[in-house]
Design a protein around this motif. Sequence first.
Motif, PDB file in Angstrom:
ATOM      1  N   SER A  69      87.108  44.283  63.849  1.00  0.00           N
ATOM      2  CA  SER A  69      85.771  44.789  63.525  1.00  0.00           C
ATOM      3  C   SER A  69      85.345  44.248  62.162  1.00  0.00           C
ATOM      4  O   SER A  69      86.166  43.779  61.370  1.00  0.00           O
ATOM      5  N   TRP A  83      77.432  46.188  61.515  1.00  0.00           N
ATOM      6  CA  TRP A  83      78.739  46.804  61.777  1.00  0.00           C
ATOM      7  C   TRP A  83      79.096  46.476  63.219  1.00  0.00           C
ATOM      8  O   TRP A  83      78.428  46.922  64.141  1.00  0.00           O
ATOM      9  N   ASN A  85      82.130  46.179  66.297  1.00  0.00           N
ATOM     10  CA  ASN A  85      83.437  46.682  66.707  1.00  0.00           C
ATOM     11  C   ASN A  85      84.389  45.527  67.008  1.00  0.00           C
ATOM     12  O   ASN A  85      84.047  44.351  66.811  1.00  0.00           O
ATOM     13  N   GLN A 149      92.451  49.037  55.427  1.00  0.00           N
ATOM     14  CA  GLN A 149      91.025  49.249  55.233  1.00  0.00           C
ATOM     15  C   GLN A 149      90.477  48.188  54.296  1.00  0.00           C
ATOM     16  O   GLN A 149      91.179  47.661  53.446  1.00  0.00           O
ATOM     17  N   SER A 179      87.332  50.575  58.540  1.00  0.00           N
ATOM     18  CA  SER A 179      88.656  50.694  59.147  1.00  0.00           C
ATOM     19  C   SER A 179      88.467  50.602  60.655  1.00  0.00           C
ATOM     20  O   SER A 179      87.335  50.505  61.149  1.00  0.00           O
ATOM     21  N   GLY A 181      87.459  51.144  64.043  1.00  0.00           N
ATOM     22  CA  GLY A 181      86.582  52.074  64.730  1.00  0.00           C
ATOM     23  C   GLY A 181      85.811  53.026  63.840  1.00  0.00           C
ATOM     24  O   GLY A 181      85.228  53.983  64.331  1.00  0.00           O
ATOM     25  N   ARG A 182      85.764  52.756  62.525  1.00  0.00           N
ATOM     26  CA  ARG A 182      85.149  53.722  61.612  1.00  0.00           C
ATOM     27  C   ARG A 182      84.494  53.007  60.429  1.00  0.00           C
ATOM     28  O   ARG A 182      85.033  52.039  59.895  1.00  0.00           O
ATOM     29  N   THR A 184      82.781  54.150  56.722  1.00  0.00           N
ATOM     30  CA  THR A 184      82.653  55.264  55.784  1.00  0.00           C
ATOM     31  C   THR A 184      81.816  54.855  54.589  1.00  0.00           C
ATOM     32  O   THR A 184      82.025  53.787  54.009  1.00  0.00           O
ATOM     33  N   GLU A 280      79.882  59.312  66.665  1.00  0.00           N
ATOM     34  CA  GLU A 280      80.174  60.574  65.984  1.00  0.00           C
ATOM     35  C   GLU A 280      79.825  60.408  64.516  1.00  0.00           C
ATOM     36  O   GLU A 280      80.405  59.557  63.830  1.00  0.00           O
ATOM     37  N   GLU A 338      80.890  59.465  57.564  1.00  0.00           N
ATOM     38  CA  GLU A 338      81.761  58.638  58.398  1.00  0.00           C
ATOM     39  C   GLU A 338      81.125  58.498  59.777  1.00  0.00           C
ATOM     40  O   GLU A 338      80.680  59.482  60.363  1.00  0.00           O
ATOM     41  N   SER A 340      81.962  56.946  63.600  1.00  0.00           N
ATOM     42  CA  SER A 340      82.965  56.368  64.488  1.00  0.00           C
ATOM     43  C   SER A 340      82.382  56.342  65.892  1.00  0.00           C
ATOM     44  O   SER A 340      81.361  56.969  66.179  1.00  0.00           O
ATOM     45  N   THR A 341      83.011  55.584  66.764  1.00  0.00           N
ATOM     46  CA  THR A 341      82.565  55.503  68.154  1.00  0.00           C
ATOM     47  C   THR A 341      83.702  55.911  69.076  1.00  0.00           C
ATOM     48  O   THR A 341      84.871  55.610  68.816  1.00  0.00           O
TER      49      THR A 341
END
Length: 361
Positions: A69, A83, A85, A149, A179, A181-182, A184, A280, A338, A340-341
Amino acid sequence: MFGSKKWGILDGMSQASPLTPPKLEWRKGKVNPFSSSIRARLRPKAMPMNLVHDVDGLPRIILTEPTGSSAEVLLYGGQVVSWKNERREELLFMSSKANWKPPRAIRGGIPICFPQFGNLGSLEQHGFARNRMWSLDSDPSPLPPANNQSSVDLILKSTEEDLKIWPRCFELRLRVTLSAGRLTLIPRVRNTDNKAFSFMFTLCNYFSVSDISEVRVEGLETLDYFDNLNNRQRFTEQADAITFDGEVVLSYIHMHFERVYLSTPTKIAIIDHEKKRTFELWKDGMPDAVVWNPWDKKAKALQDLGDEDYQSMLCVDSAVIETPIILKPFEEWKGRQEISTVSSSYCSGQLDPRKVLYGFH
């Protein structure tokens, strides 16, 4: 996710962070310099970042991590503009007519609204942070990135030009961390003035969706909101989820949706039925949430948005709007977001909201 950690105003005399690692205490003797240097070499390091200049000459930081990602952050506006994935799918929306030349704001990604949201003040729309050139932060937060990260720390300080229109001295910092899937974002605002001031703050998240009519937002039901399209009158959300099909838009929100939800939970779910993907959104220190889609007529009226772009975008923002933050001299405010998916699952033809709001585990 955040447990008992509290984000918000930090006193100028105490910079301790809930994420600051504890100091090591050695019970016997002193640390051997040789063994200490070995530990330093073996300690996991943050993934590298690349600073490049795009075709418009705007400095761009590219973050990557081992699963594949990536994220791209501009120094202009301190703005995340991409961003992707691990499958190289873009998760953030960018307008097909985005203006990439200063001093215009860039429509898409995650622009930052500071110190004002919308026209709720005397400044230009959404304040000035999104169309200023930021810098790499030489004195970043003591929060260390975890293993695997990649992160960058940016800073915006008040300039003579800014002081003419908003006479407050400040430092606005932003850490962007990628990081697996995320994504921040940790914003911080510090009062470096000799008097108190107040401000609003918003992270405008432009999510890329398959089709706006296939999207629902959960976590805001039963909450109060004020409608920017109806003289900011206050209402209570009656629906069990926010949806954007044509009938609802035509009959209730006049083909344009812009609401500021108040005292929202730390977690909001944006469910894309067609892509079977759920974003999320976790947030702390930013109690409000803005939900926005321009629909067709407003999209055509915006010069920097394609006529059909509204179909593939939805803004769900982390915000401080209703009650602005007040900082005394040398105080600091901190927020956290944060994103995330997760893969959405169907239950009798419909998404099971319990799995979305309370987790898939």
